[in-house]
Design a protein around this motif. Structure first.
Motif, short mmCIF file in Angstrom:
data_model
loop_
_atom_site.label_atom_id
_atom_site.label_comp_id
_atom_site.label_asym_id
_atom_site.label_seq_id
_atom_site.Cartn_x
_atom_site.Cartn_y
_atom_site.Cartn_z
N LYS A 200 11.30 25.55 15.92
CA LYS A 200 10.94 25.00 17.18
C LYS A 200 9.80 24.18 17.27
N ILE A 201 9.19 23.78 16.46
CA ILE A 201 7.86 22.87 16.17
C ILE A 201 8.60 21.46 15.76
N ARG A 202 8.34 20.41 16.42
CA ARG A 202 8.63 19.24 16.04
C ARG A 202 7.39 18.33 15.56
N TYR A 203 7.62 17.72 14.60
CA TYR A 203 6.66 16.86 13.62
C TYR A 203 7.38 15.24 13.56
N ARG A 204 6.31 14.27 13.78
CA ARG A 204 6.61 12.91 13.28
C ARG A 204 6.22 12.87 11.88
N LEU A 205 7.21 12.17 11.14
CA LEU A 205 6.91 12.20 9.61
C LEU A 205 6.66 10.66 9.43
N ASN A 206 5.73 10.37 8.50
CA ASN A 206 5.49 8.81 8.21
C ASN A 206 5.71 8.72 6.84
N PHE A 207 6.61 7.82 6.31
CA PHE A 207 7.01 7.60 4.97
C PHE A 207 6.66 6.53 4.46
N TYR A 208 6.03 6.28 3.30
CA TYR A 208 5.68 5.04 2.60
C TYR A 208 6.11 5.03 1.28
N ASP A 209 6.57 4.04 0.55
CA ASP A 209 6.54 3.83 -0.84
C ASP A 209 5.24 3.68 -1.35
N ALA A 210 5.03 3.62 -2.66
CA ALA A 210 3.65 3.58 -3.17
C ALA A 210 3.10 2.27 -3.12
N VAL A 211 3.77 1.22 -3.12
CA VAL A 211 3.32 -0.20 -3.26
C VAL A 211 2.73 -0.29 -1.64
N ARG A 212 3.50 -0.19 -0.66
CA ARG A 212 3.45 -0.36 0.60
C ARG A 212 1.89 0.53 0.84
N LEU A 213 1.84 1.73 0.56
CA LEU A 213 0.71 2.56 0.72
C LEU A 213 -0.38 1.98 0.27
N GLN A 214 -0.28 1.43 -0.88
CA GLN A 214 -1.71 0.79 -1.46
C GLN A 214 -1.97 -0.48 -0.69
N GLN A 215 -1.00 -1.23 -0.31
CA GLN A 215 -1.42 -2.27 0.45
C GLN A 215 -2.06 -1.78 1.99
N GLU A 216 -1.51 -0.90 2.34
CA GLU A 216 -2.26 -0.51 3.80
C GLU A 216 -3.51 0.18 3.53
N VAL A 217 -3.70 0.93 2.35
CA VAL A 217 -5.06 1.39 2.21
C VAL A 217 -6.00 0.45 1.82
N ASP A 218 -5.61 -0.64 1.01
CA ASP A 218 -6.59 -1.61 0.57
C ASP A 218 -6.86 -2.61 1.88
N SER A 219 -5.97 -2.78 2.67
CA SER A 219 -6.23 -3.62 3.87
C SER A 219 -7.12 -2.77 5.04
N THR A 220 -7.03 -1.50 5.02
CA THR A 220 -7.66 -0.77 6.03
C THR A 220 -9.00 -0.73 5.47
N LEU A 221 -9.32 -0.43 3.99
CA LEU A 221 -10.86 -0.30 3.52
C LEU A 221 -11.40 -1.81 3.65
N GLU A 222 -10.81 -2.64 3.29
CA GLU A 222 -11.27 -4.21 3.60
C GLU A 222 -11.84 -4.40 5.10
N SER A 223 -11.34 -3.68 5.74
CA SER A 223 -11.86 -3.88 7.35
C SER A 223 -12.95 -3.00 7.50
N GLY A 224 -13.40 -2.43 6.65
CA GLY A 224 -14.41 -1.52 6.88
C GLY A 224 -14.12 -0.01 7.30
N THR A 225 -13.19 0.24 7.41
CA THR A 225 -12.85 1.61 8.03
C THR A 225 -12.29 2.30 7.09
N MET A 226 -11.74 3.67 7.29
CA MET A 226 -11.08 4.64 6.37
C MET A 226 -9.53 4.42 6.71
#
Length: 96
Positions: free
Chosen positions: A34-60
C-alpha cells in the motif's frame, strides 16, 4: 510470491520506442504494501550524460528511486521491478 503493482501509462506501448531511444523514463509507479513509489529509469549512457551535464553546471546529481537498466523498455522495466521487489530492496525507496 511478492504482492506488488507496477503502473505504466496506458498508452506506454504507443511511445515506448521513444522512451527507449531517450534512455530515460520517470512515469512508472510501484505500489508495495500500500505504499506508492515513483521510479526513475535510465540506461547507462543517458545516466552518464545527465551526470556530466549536471556536474558541469556546478551542482550535484541526485535522483531518488533511480534504477539503471540495460535498455529503458517495458520488458527491462518489468524485470528490474521484479528483481527490486524479490530482493527486498524496496525498503530503500522513497515513497511519494
Amino acid at each position: 510470491m511478492h504482492d506488488y503493482n507496477l503502473s505504466l501509462p496506458e498508452d506506454f506501448e504507443d511511445y515506448e520506442w521513444e522512451v527507449t531511444a531517450k534512455g530515460y523514463f520517470s512515469e512508472a509507479f510501484l505500489t508495495v504494501a500500500k505504499i506508492r513509489y515513483r521510479l526513475n529509469f535510465y540506461d547507462a549512457v543517458r545516466l552518464q550524460q545527465e551526470v556530466d551535464s549536471t556536474l558541469e553546471s556546478g551542482t550535484m546529481f541526485f535522483e531518488p528511486n533511480l534504477l539503471v537498466i540495460k535498455a529503458v523498455d517495458k520488458v527491462k522495466i518489468e524485470e528490474a521491478v521484479e528483481l527490486l521487489v524479490r530482493s527486498g530492496q524496496t525498503r530503500f525507496l522513497l515513497p511519494e
